[in-house]
Design a protein around this motif. Structure first.
Motif, mmCIF file in Angstrom:
data_model
loop_
_atom_site.group_PDB
_atom_site.id
_atom_site.type_symbol
_atom_site.label_atom_id
_atom_site.label_comp_id
_atom_site.label_asym_id
_atom_site.label_seq_id
_atom_site.Cartn_x
_atom_site.Cartn_y
_atom_site.Cartn_z
ATOM 1 N N SER A 158 0.848 -1.191 0.000
ATOM 2 C CA SER A 158 0.000 0.000 0.000
ATOM 3 C C SER A 158 0.881 1.237 0.000
ATOM 4 N N ALA A 159 0.254 2.375 -0.081
ATOM 5 C CA ALA A 159 0.963 3.637 0.124
ATOM 6 C C ALA A 159 1.298 3.773 1.606
ATOM 7 N N THR A 184 -2.603 8.318 1.083
ATOM 8 C CA THR A 184 -3.753 8.374 0.176
ATOM 9 C C THR A 184 -4.719 9.480 0.620
ATOM 10 N N GLU A 217 1.365 4.438 -3.973
ATOM 11 C CA GLU A 217 1.881 3.066 -4.072
ATOM 12 C C GLU A 217 3.118 3.007 -4.971
ATOM 13 N N PHE A 256 -3.702 -1.543 -5.160
ATOM 14 C CA PHE A 256 -4.723 -0.507 -5.291
ATOM 15 C C PHE A 256 -4.923 0.025 -6.705
ATOM 16 N N ARG A 308 -10.987 2.338 -1.793
ATOM 17 C CA ARG A 308 -10.175 2.402 -0.578
ATOM 18 C C ARG A 308 -9.944 0.999 -0.016
ATOM 19 N N GLY A 309 -8.738 0.767 0.408
ATOM 20 C CA GLY A 309 -8.386 -0.556 0.918
ATOM 21 C C GLY A 309 -8.123 -1.564 -0.192
ATOM 22 N N GLY A 310 -8.010 -1.061 -1.422
ATOM 23 C CA GLY A 310 -7.949 -1.946 -2.589
ATOM 24 C C GLY A 310 -6.676 -2.768 -2.735
ATOM 25 N N SER A 311 -5.643 -2.444 -1.960
ATOM 26 C CA SER A 311 -4.415 -3.250 -2.064
ATOM 27 C C SER A 311 -4.653 -4.688 -1.625
ATOM 28 N N ASP A 312 -5.582 -4.889 -0.704
ATOM 29 C CA ASP A 312 -5.930 -6.264 -0.315
ATOM 30 C C ASP A 312 -6.379 -7.032 -1.553
HETATM 31 N N1 ASP Z 1 -3.648 3.238 -0.293
HETATM 32 C C1 ASP Z 1 -5.018 2.860 -0.553
HETATM 33 C C2 ASP Z 1 -5.913 3.329 0.569
HETATM 34 O O1 ASP Z 1 -5.477 3.963 1.497
HETATM 35 C C3 ASP Z 1 -5.157 1.393 -0.800
HETATM 36 C C4 ASP Z 1 -4.786 0.515 0.366
HETATM 37 O O2 ASP Z 1 -4.062 0.925 1.246
HETATM 38 O O3 ASP Z 1 -5.221 -0.635 0.386
HETATM 39 O O4 ASP Z 1 -7.092 3.113 0.528
#
Ligand code: ASP
Ligand code: MG
Length: 414
Positions: free
Chosen positions: A41-42, A47, A74, A136, A150-154
């Motif tokens: 992730s970043a 973000t 990222e 992400f 958001r949270g897309g790195s998962d």
């Molecule tokens: N950096 C993105 C976020 O904060 C993706 C992630 O962290 O999964 O939503």
């Protein structure tokens, strides 16, 4: 020797020191002979910072340009992690989403992955390199940068694991697994060694923030072995998401309690009780791109009924205006009411399928705390209630205790 995809969240790469720690863990796995693809992730907060910056320039940022901007978070961490690895003598290469052709649709800021070209990653892996991929983000057929929500790195992590047929996808985060509920609210919350995929899906959709829901959907679809663990300590194996249909007899009936304050409730009172009324209320809401969650319609008395539903709190005002200005006059309702100080508390557990009495114990517990239930909805493995948000913590704590999630011995074990 296995192929492992590891995903590290923002707090795990928050500064150079932590990035080095990540590199050290990667090095340990590699020393055991595993092939590694690492998704990052970043840096935490980055973000949010970029989105804020965008809003200062354009209050409602152009979605395409917003994706170009936020994907840079990222891009920075993949390069830094690769540098840390190279510095340790480990060959590594970083790739943006576009470089490994994580192909998505064109829905900027919430794009869906269509396909991934794993060839380039395979070539690196067979040359002994660690592959570091930006989470992400993806790219459209036309070459536009997209992001996955958001949270897309998962989701990137799980999607890469699926595409590569990895033996395991490990999600490293700042908690050491999936808990019975949020430990910040209930200090007695316990880490679960395993949770079924279906339960995880419910927990993610009902407010647990541990995994992005899309990543769980992806894991289910492609049967990816998924594990959540801490990037700060190695003292346990985290939580494994399983695909078991018949949990052991020892499994508690309830696995977890999820909650969220993201919703608002809207009601139409005195609606004429005739065919088509639910459609005439919810169709305009859907047309306005507002997602509806819970829906309740009372039985009709004297030709009229009451109709309530919940929407995301961000859509509250918009939906309230729509009800007052358009839907109420159209369907001839008597009154519109709204409440954006509600919360939803949900019990989740596959054990509910084979055990009666879960709902009544839930309602009894809330009654004993003097908490009024405003709405109820159930599925095979969950029961959700809407209550006043000021009772959220009290409700979660009381339920955690009543269902035996606090301690080792549980009155509700099957
Ligand atoms: N950096 C993105 C976020 O904060 C993706 C992630 O962290 O999964 O939503
Ligand atoms: Mg996350």
């Amino acid at each position: 020797m296995a192929l492992i995809v590891q995903k590290y969240g923002g707090t795990s790469v928050a500064n150079p020191e932590r990035i080095r720690k990540v590199a050290e863990r990667v090095a340990r796995f590699r020393a055991q002979g595993h092939d590694l693809v690492v998704v990052v992730s970043a840096m935490s907060g980055e973000t949010d910072k970029l989105i804020k910056l965008a809003r200062e320039v354009q209050p409602v940022p152009d979605p395409r340009e917003l994706d170009v901007l936020v994907s840079t978070g990222e891009q920075a961490t993949i390069a830094l992690l690769s540098m840390a690895l190279i510095q340790m003598g480990i060959p590594a290469r970083s790739y943006t989403g576009a470089q490994v052709r994580i192909l998505t649709d064109g829905a900027h800021t919430k794009a869906r992955i269509l396909s991934i070209d794993e060839q380039r990653m395979r070539t690196d892996l067979s040359a002994g390199r660690v592959v570091v991929v930006a989470g992400f983000q993806g790219v459209t057929e036309q070459g536009d940068i997209t992001t996955l929500g958001r949270g897309g790195s998962d989701t990137t992590g799980v999607a890469l694991a699926a595409a590569l047929g990895a033996d395991e996808c490990q999600i490293y985060t700042d908690v050491d697994g999936v808990y019975t509920t949020d430990p910040r609210i209930v200090p007695e919350a316990r880490r679960l060694d395993t949770i079924t995929f279906e339960e995880m899906l419910e927990m993610a959709s009902l407010g647990s923030k541990v995994l992005q829901i899309r990543s769980v959907e992806f894991a289910g679809k492609y049967k990816v072995k998924l594990r959540v663990l801490s990037s700060f300590e190695d003292k346990n194996d985290g939580t494994l998401i399983t695909f078991e249909d018949n949990p052991s007899m020892e499994q508690p009936i309830i696995s977890g309690i999820a909650f969220n304050r993201d919703e608002a409730k809207l009601s139409l009172l005195g609606v004429p009780d005739r065919p088509g009324i639910a459609f005439s209320i919810l169709d305009p809401v859907g047309q306005a791109h507002v997602d509806v969650d819970m829906i309740i319609q009372n039985i009709g008395v004297d030709g009229s009924t009451d109709f309530s539903f919940t929407v995301h709190r961000n859509e509250y005002q918009k939906t309230l205006d729509l009800l007052n200005n358009t839907i109420k006059p159209q369907c001839g309702a008597r009154e519109v009411r709204g409440d954006n100080h509600i919360c939803k508390v949900s019990l989740v557990g596959v054990g509910m399928r084979s055990h009666a009495g879960v709902a009544s114990l839930m309602f009894k517990t809330l009654f004993e705390e003097g908490i009024n239930i405003q709405m109820i909805s159930t599925s095979e493995i969950k029961i959700s209630v809407v209550i006043d948000e000021k009772y959220m913590e009290l409700a979660v704590r009381a339920l955690h205790k009543a269902f035996g999630l606090d301690g080792a011995t549980s009155p509700t074990k099957g």
